[in-house]
Motif scaffolding. Structure first.
Motif, mmCIF file in Angstrom:
data_model
loop_
_atom_site.group_PDB
_atom_site.id
_atom_site.type_symbol
_atom_site.label_atom_id
_atom_site.label_comp_id
_atom_site.label_asym_id
_atom_site.label_seq_id
_atom_site.Cartn_x
_atom_site.Cartn_y
_atom_site.Cartn_z
ATOM 1 N N GLN A 40 0.833 -1.203 0.000
ATOM 2 C CA GLN A 40 0.000 0.000 0.000
ATOM 3 C C GLN A 40 0.871 1.257 0.000
ATOM 4 N N ARG A 41 1.933 1.252 0.789
ATOM 5 C CA ARG A 41 2.837 2.407 0.833
ATOM 6 C C ARG A 41 3.517 2.615 -0.518
ATOM 7 N N PHE A 59 5.133 10.654 2.885
ATOM 8 C CA PHE A 59 5.165 10.100 4.241
ATOM 9 C C PHE A 59 6.274 10.741 5.067
ATOM 10 N N GLU A 60 7.479 10.805 4.491
ATOM 11 C CA GLU A 60 8.654 11.204 5.260
ATOM 12 C C GLU A 60 8.675 12.698 5.588
ATOM 13 N N ILE A 61 8.317 13.538 4.643
ATOM 14 C CA ILE A 61 8.353 14.983 4.872
ATOM 15 C C ILE A 61 6.954 15.511 5.186
ATOM 16 N N GLY A 62 5.969 15.030 4.422
ATOM 17 C CA GLY A 62 4.603 15.506 4.605
ATOM 18 C C GLY A 62 3.903 14.930 5.811
ATOM 19 N N ALA A 64 2.186 12.233 6.047
ATOM 20 C CA ALA A 64 0.890 11.619 5.731
ATOM 21 C C ALA A 64 0.776 10.266 6.427
ATOM 22 N N GLU A 65 -0.404 9.959 6.873
ATOM 23 C CA GLU A 65 -0.697 8.666 7.493
ATOM 24 C C GLU A 65 -1.346 7.765 6.453
ATOM 25 N N LEU A 66 -0.862 6.549 6.350
ATOM 26 C CA LEU A 66 -1.388 5.612 5.357
ATOM 27 C C LEU A 66 -2.885 5.409 5.514
ATOM 28 N N ASP A 67 -3.358 5.286 6.742
ATOM 29 C CA ASP A 67 -4.783 5.031 6.981
ATOM 30 C C ASP A 67 -5.677 6.125 6.409
ATOM 31 N N SER A 68 -5.187 7.362 6.370
ATOM 32 C CA SER A 68 -6.002 8.463 5.846
ATOM 33 C C SER A 68 -6.081 8.438 4.321
ATOM 34 N N LEU A 69 -5.264 7.606 3.683
ATOM 35 C CA LEU A 69 -5.238 7.522 2.223
ATOM 36 C C LEU A 69 -5.909 6.253 1.711
ATOM 37 N N ASP A 73 -12.253 -0.432 2.596
ATOM 38 C CA ASP A 73 -11.831 -1.770 2.174
ATOM 39 C C ASP A 73 -10.316 -1.925 2.179
ATOM 40 N N GLY A 74 -9.585 -0.844 2.499
ATOM 41 C CA GLY A 74 -8.133 -0.910 2.517
ATOM 42 C C GLY A 74 -7.487 -0.600 1.182
ATOM 43 N N ASP A 75 -8.270 -0.110 0.222
ATOM 44 C CA ASP A 75 -7.726 0.254 -1.087
ATOM 45 C C ASP A 75 -7.237 1.695 -1.054
ATOM 46 N N VAL A 76 -6.155 1.959 -1.805
ATOM 47 C CA VAL A 76 -5.614 3.312 -1.878
ATOM 48 C C VAL A 76 -6.580 4.195 -2.668
ATOM 49 N N MET A 77 -6.833 5.398 -2.154
ATOM 50 C CA MET A 77 -7.707 6.357 -2.829
ATOM 51 C C MET A 77 -6.826 7.370 -3.576
#
Length: 127
Positions: A40-41, A59-62, A64-69, A73-77
């Motif tokens: 997913q990442r 992720f590293e600079i921004g 961002a949390e994976l769960d918010s994306l 169903d666990g699919d990337v938006m």
């Protein structure tokens, strides 16, 4: 006939066998979840790479949390990834992907039709 001492030992052995199976199943599930999270990442980083020079910067600079994306169903938006990348670029425009596609670099004329240009031999033949 079994003696009373043999039954507890047998029950303990069976319970130990189930505890071992449970630990193996938990370890397998944890490994599968780690692989899914890594995939997913990577997908998020690939999508963010359209806007960012380095997609993982989301992720590293921004931060961002994976769960918010992910959807329920666990699919990337993709829209959420793009929005997060735009928010990061608003704060840090230097992270933008400046790579521009080359476009058509083939020897054919635009539109795919190859047009032959006149040569000096053509000019001499017309005389």
């Amino acid at each position: 006939m079994t003696t009373p001492e043999a039954q507890p030992s047998s029950a303990n052995a069976e319970a130990a066998k189930y505890r071992t199976k449970l630990r193996e199943a938990e370890a397998s599930l944890e490994a599968a979840n780690a692989r899914i999270t890594a995939m997913q990442r990577r997908e998020v980083a690939e999508l963010a790479g359209k806007s960012l020079a380095v997609g993982a910067d989301l992720f590293e600079i921004g931060g961002a949390e994976l769960d918010s994306l992910l959807n329920d169903d666990g699919d990337v938006m993709p829209d959420a990834v793009q929005a997060a990348a735009e928010v990061l670029l608003a704060k840090r425009p230097g992270l933008a992907n400046t790579h521009r596609p080359w476009g058509e670099v083939g020897g054919n004329a635009p539109g795919g039709a190859s047009e032959r240009k006149p040569t000096m031999a053509d000019a001499l033949r017309q005389r």
